[in-house]
Design a protein around this motif. Structure first.
Motif, PDB file in Angstrom:
ATOM      1  N   THR A 190       0.816  -1.132  -0.135  1.00 36.85           N
ATOM      2  CA  THR A 190      -0.125   0.183   0.015  1.00 36.85           C
ATOM      3  C   THR A 190       0.696   1.438  -0.089  1.00 36.85           C
ATOM      4  O   THR A 190       0.324   2.454  -0.701  1.00 36.85           O
ATOM      5  N   ARG A 191       1.738   1.326   0.712  1.00 29.73           N
ATOM      6  CA  ARG A 191       2.744   2.445   0.933  1.00 29.73           C
ATOM      7  C   ARG A 191       3.421   2.818  -0.626  1.00 29.73           C
ATOM      8  O   ARG A 191       3.698   4.042  -0.792  1.00 29.73           O
ATOM      9  N   PHE A 192       3.567   1.738  -1.218  1.00 30.92           N
ATOM     10  CA  PHE A 192       4.379   1.876  -2.606  1.00 30.92           C
ATOM     11  C   PHE A 192       3.274   2.827  -3.524  1.00 30.92           C
ATOM     12  O   PHE A 192       3.724   3.399  -4.652  1.00 30.92           O
ATOM     13  N   LEU A 193       1.977   2.556  -3.028  1.00 26.32           N
ATOM     14  CA  LEU A 193       0.810   3.189  -4.119  1.00 26.32           C
ATOM     15  C   LEU A 193       0.994   4.744  -4.197  1.00 26.32           C
ATOM     16  O   LEU A 193       0.577   5.361  -5.156  1.00 26.32           O
ATOM     17  N   VAL A 200       0.064   4.027 -11.210  1.00 24.61           N
ATOM     18  CA  VAL A 200      -1.484   3.883 -11.012  1.00 24.61           C
ATOM     19  C   VAL A 200      -2.181   5.125 -11.383  1.00 24.61           C
ATOM     20  O   VAL A 200      -1.424   6.356 -11.446  1.00 24.61           O
ATOM     21  N   HIS A 201      -3.431   4.918 -11.961  1.00 28.81           N
ATOM     22  CA  HIS A 201      -4.175   6.171 -12.252  1.00 28.81           C
ATOM     23  C   HIS A 201      -4.079   7.070 -10.882  1.00 28.81           C
ATOM     24  O   HIS A 201      -4.230   6.861  -9.916  1.00 28.81           O
ATOM     25  N   GLU A 202      -4.296   8.498 -11.361  1.00 27.92           N
ATOM     26  CA  GLU A 202      -3.860   9.558 -10.148  1.00 27.92           C
ATOM     27  C   GLU A 202      -5.086   9.385  -9.172  1.00 27.92           C
ATOM     28  O   GLU A 202      -4.783   9.929  -8.164  1.00 27.92           O
ATOM     29  N   ASN A 203      -6.197   9.091  -9.894  1.00 25.29           N
ATOM     30  CA  ASN A 203      -7.447   8.998  -8.828  1.00 25.29           C
ATOM     31  C   ASN A 203      -7.481   8.088  -8.030  1.00 25.29           C
ATOM     32  O   ASN A 203      -7.701   8.088  -6.726  1.00 25.29           O
ATOM     33  N   PHE A 204      -6.761   6.684  -8.277  1.00 29.29           N
ATOM     34  CA  PHE A 204      -6.499   5.799  -7.239  1.00 29.29           C
ATOM     35  C   PHE A 204      -5.485   6.229  -6.448  1.00 29.29           C
ATOM     36  O   PHE A 204      -5.599   5.955  -5.143  1.00 29.29           O
ATOM     37  N   LYS A 205      -4.283   6.957  -6.565  1.00 26.97           N
ATOM     38  CA  LYS A 205      -3.447   7.300  -5.686  1.00 26.97           C
ATOM     39  C   LYS A 205      -4.057   8.157  -4.899  1.00 26.97           C
ATOM     40  O   LYS A 205      -3.644   8.094  -3.786  1.00 26.97           O
ATOM     41  N   GLN A 206      -4.817   9.284  -5.399  1.00 26.78           N
ATOM     42  CA  GLN A 206      -5.427  10.114  -4.463  1.00 26.78           C
ATOM     43  C   GLN A 206      -6.441   9.452  -3.529  1.00 26.78           C
ATOM     44  O   GLN A 206      -6.515   9.921  -2.260  1.00 26.78           O
ATOM     45  N   ALA A 207      -7.064   8.385  -3.981  1.00 24.36           N
ATOM     46  CA  ALA A 207      -7.846   7.737  -2.788  1.00 24.36           C
ATOM     47  C   ALA A 207      -7.034   7.232  -1.725  1.00 24.36           C
ATOM     48  O   ALA A 207      -7.687   7.130  -0.715  1.00 24.36           O
ATOM     49  N   VAL A 208      -5.873   6.853  -2.081  1.00 24.66           N
ATOM     50  CA  VAL A 208      -5.277   6.212  -1.027  1.00 24.66           C
ATOM     51  C   VAL A 208      -4.638   7.363   0.031  1.00 24.66           C
ATOM     52  O   VAL A 208      -4.641   7.390   1.126  1.00 24.66           O
ATOM     53  N   LEU A 209      -4.143   8.280  -0.535  1.00 19.07           N
ATOM     54  CA  LEU A 209      -3.684   9.490  -0.070  1.00 19.07           C
ATOM     55  C   LEU A 209      -4.767  10.012   0.729  1.00 19.07           C
ATOM     56  O   LEU A 209      -4.398  10.642   1.968  1.00 19.07           O
ATOM     57  N   ASP A 210      -5.904   9.987   0.424  1.00 18.81           N
ATOM     58  CA  ASP A 210      -7.124  10.539   1.336  1.00 18.81           C
ATOM     59  C   ASP A 210      -7.712   9.648   2.479  1.00 18.81           C
ATOM     60  O   ASP A 210      -8.523   9.950   3.078  1.00 18.81           O
ATOM     61  N   ALA A 211      -7.263   8.325   2.182  1.00 16.97           N
ATOM     62  CA  ALA A 211      -7.909   7.395   3.015  1.00 16.97           C
ATOM     63  C   ALA A 211      -7.665   7.267   4.514  1.00 16.97           C
ATOM     64  O   ALA A 211      -6.461   7.983   4.976  1.00 16.97           O
ATOM     65  N   ASP A 212      -8.490   7.118   5.678  1.00 21.95           N
ATOM     66  CA  ASP A 212      -8.116   6.883   6.998  1.00 21.95           C
ATOM     67  C   ASP A 212      -8.203   5.477   7.440  1.00 21.95           C
ATOM     68  O   ASP A 212      -8.278   4.545   6.764  1.00 21.95           O
ATOM     69  N   ASP A 213      -8.003   5.350   8.761  1.00 19.80           N
ATOM     70  CA  ASP A 213      -7.705   3.863   9.216  1.00 19.80           C
ATOM     71  C   ASP A 213      -9.141   3.038   9.211  1.00 19.80           C
ATOM     72  O   ASP A 213      -8.958   1.782   9.307  1.00 19.80           O
ATOM     73  N   THR A 214     -10.083   3.639   8.866  1.00 19.06           N
ATOM     74  CA  THR A 214     -11.594   2.883   8.626  1.00 19.06           C
ATOM     75  C   THR A 214     -11.959   2.924   7.515  1.00 19.06           C
ATOM     76  O   THR A 214     -12.955   2.448   7.042  1.00 19.06           O
ATOM     77  N   CYS A 215     -11.327   3.159   6.415  1.00 20.53           N
ATOM     78  CA  CYS A 215     -11.623   3.270   4.968  1.00 20.53           C
ATOM     79  C   CYS A 215     -11.793   1.946   4.078  1.00 20.53           C
ATOM     80  O   CYS A 215     -12.320   1.914   3.103  1.00 20.53           O
ATOM     81  N   ILE A 278      -3.458   0.033   6.681  1.00 20.97           N
ATOM     82  CA  ILE A 278      -2.469   0.911   6.797  1.00 20.97           C
ATOM     83  C   ILE A 278      -2.601   2.388   5.912  1.00 20.97           C
ATOM     84  O   ILE A 278      -1.990   3.024   6.237  1.00 20.97           O
ATOM     85  N   CYS A 279      -3.634   2.224   5.033  1.00 19.47           N
ATOM     86  CA  CYS A 279      -3.670   3.288   4.106  1.00 19.47           C
ATOM     87  C   CYS A 279      -3.718   4.748   4.849  1.00 19.47           C
ATOM     88  O   CYS A 279      -3.366   5.703   4.190  1.00 19.47           O
ATOM     89  N   GLY A 280      -4.478   4.710   5.971  1.00 20.82           N
ATOM     90  CA  GLY A 280      -4.368   6.289   6.759  1.00 20.82           C
ATOM     91  C   GLY A 280      -3.201   6.645   6.887  1.00 20.82           C
ATOM     92  O   GLY A 280      -3.211   7.960   7.420  1.00 20.82           O
ATOM     93  N   MET A 281      -1.958   5.894   6.834  1.00 17.98           N
ATOM     94  CA  MET A 281      -0.658   6.241   7.113  1.00 17.98           C
ATOM     95  C   MET A 281      -0.049   6.593   5.895  1.00 17.98           C
ATOM     96  O   MET A 281       1.081   7.319   6.034  1.00 17.98           O
TER      97      MET A 281
END
Length: 320
Positions: A190-193, A200-215, A278-281
């Protein structure tokens, strides 16, 4: 022998073989930074794999691996390509590599299966695996049911080959914890995303950047193939159908092509945005090299501090 010595890498970190994402730009960058880049060959033809290997060789002269999803029908062809192209490290999932072990060993190829349990780890050691990746349910994509913290020490105690920790690792603290539990290295997906080089598409990347611990949540348990992804409308619909005991055909119709929608088309609402808990981090965009060096600097700092930690206070015995 340590995992870094065994594989000829600087840092004991594997890049997860994320389907349709773990391609030459990311793989080459990870290997150049001192980790082990891994080509995800899921869905590849023999020609596509050969092309991806050659593209990776144009980017790096460092060791890299190919991951084989063993449920695929054309695995024998992919094995031949790996041998012909001189790739010396293979990771495996979704099946038993036993039918190919003799061929791998005869060509000097290190084999490292990804495993979800102690039982399977022992089987892999028995057939000659060089190491195993113990992956906990925190990971993104296809997952087992046991957490990394519970799985890892049990696998380490059960086998005599190196164990790599995977699932829920995104910073130096996670690396230090994995080593404390007996791992010789970590696998990170996940951290490599959220790296510049990740294709990966920028929208996918942004979804991970915006995610929190319950996403994230897990779908597909009713199908026997649980998958962890970031919640969206498609995931909500899938879970609703699962709760209503929908047929396999209905569920597969809904999810067909969903990873491609997210990865290539950037549809993060109807596509499958596979990511770990772990995407929230994972909230900062960095280069691969910055990510790896920062993580290991952090890990070393944590381990140095722990060297001074005294868990039980010693008191003098006073006779009265």
């Amino acid at each position: 022998m340590s995992i870094t010595q065994l594989l000829g890498i600087k840092y004991p970190i594997f890049q997860g073989a994320m389907a349709q994402i773990a391609l030459s730009p990311l793989v080459g960058a990870v290997s150049n930074a001192g980790g082990l880049g891994i080509i995800g060959s899921g869905g590849f033809t023999a020609d596509r794999l050969r092309d991806e290997i050659r593209k990776t060789k144009e980017i790096t002269d460092k060791p890299f691996a190919v991951n084989l999803m063993l449920m695929m029908h054309n695995i024998p062809e992919l094995v031949d390509v790996i041998i012909e192209e001189g790739v010396k490290i293979v990771t495996t999932g979704a099946g038993n590599p036993a039918p190919y072990m003799e061929k791998f060993k005869a060509n000097g190829i290190k084999v490292i299966p990804v495993i979800p349990s102690v039982k399977i780890a022992k089987k892999m050691e028995a057939i000659g695996a060089d190491a195993v990746v113990a992956e906990g349910t925190e990971a993104g994509g296809h997952v087992g049911e046991t957490t990394t913290m519970a799985l890892l020490p049990q696998v380490v105690s059960a086998v005599n080959i190196p164990v790599i920790a995977a699932g829920g690792i995104a910073d130096g603290r996670g690396i230090a914890a994995a080593f404390a539990l007996g791992a010789q290295g970590v696998q990170v997906g996940t951290r490599f995303l959220t790296t510049v080089e990740c294709p990966v598409h920028e929208n996918f990347k942004q979804a991970v950047l915006d995610a929190d611990d319950t996403c994230t949540t897990v779908t597909g348990r009713s199908l026997g193939g649980p998958v962890r992804s970031i919640k969206n409308s498609m995931i909500a619909e899938f879970l609703k159908l699962e709760s209503e005991r929908a047929s396999r055909d209905e569920l597969e119709k809904l999810s067909l092509g969903s990873l491609r929608k997210a990865v290539l088309e950037g549809d993060t609402d109807r596509g499958s945005v596979m990511a770990g808990q772990i995407c929230g981090m994972c909230n900062e965009l960095t280069t691969v090299e910055e990510m790896i060096t920062t993580m290991f600097d952090e890990a070393q700092e944590v381990l140095n501090k722990l060297g001074n930690v005294q868990l039980v206070e010693e008191k003098e015995l006073v006779l009265v």
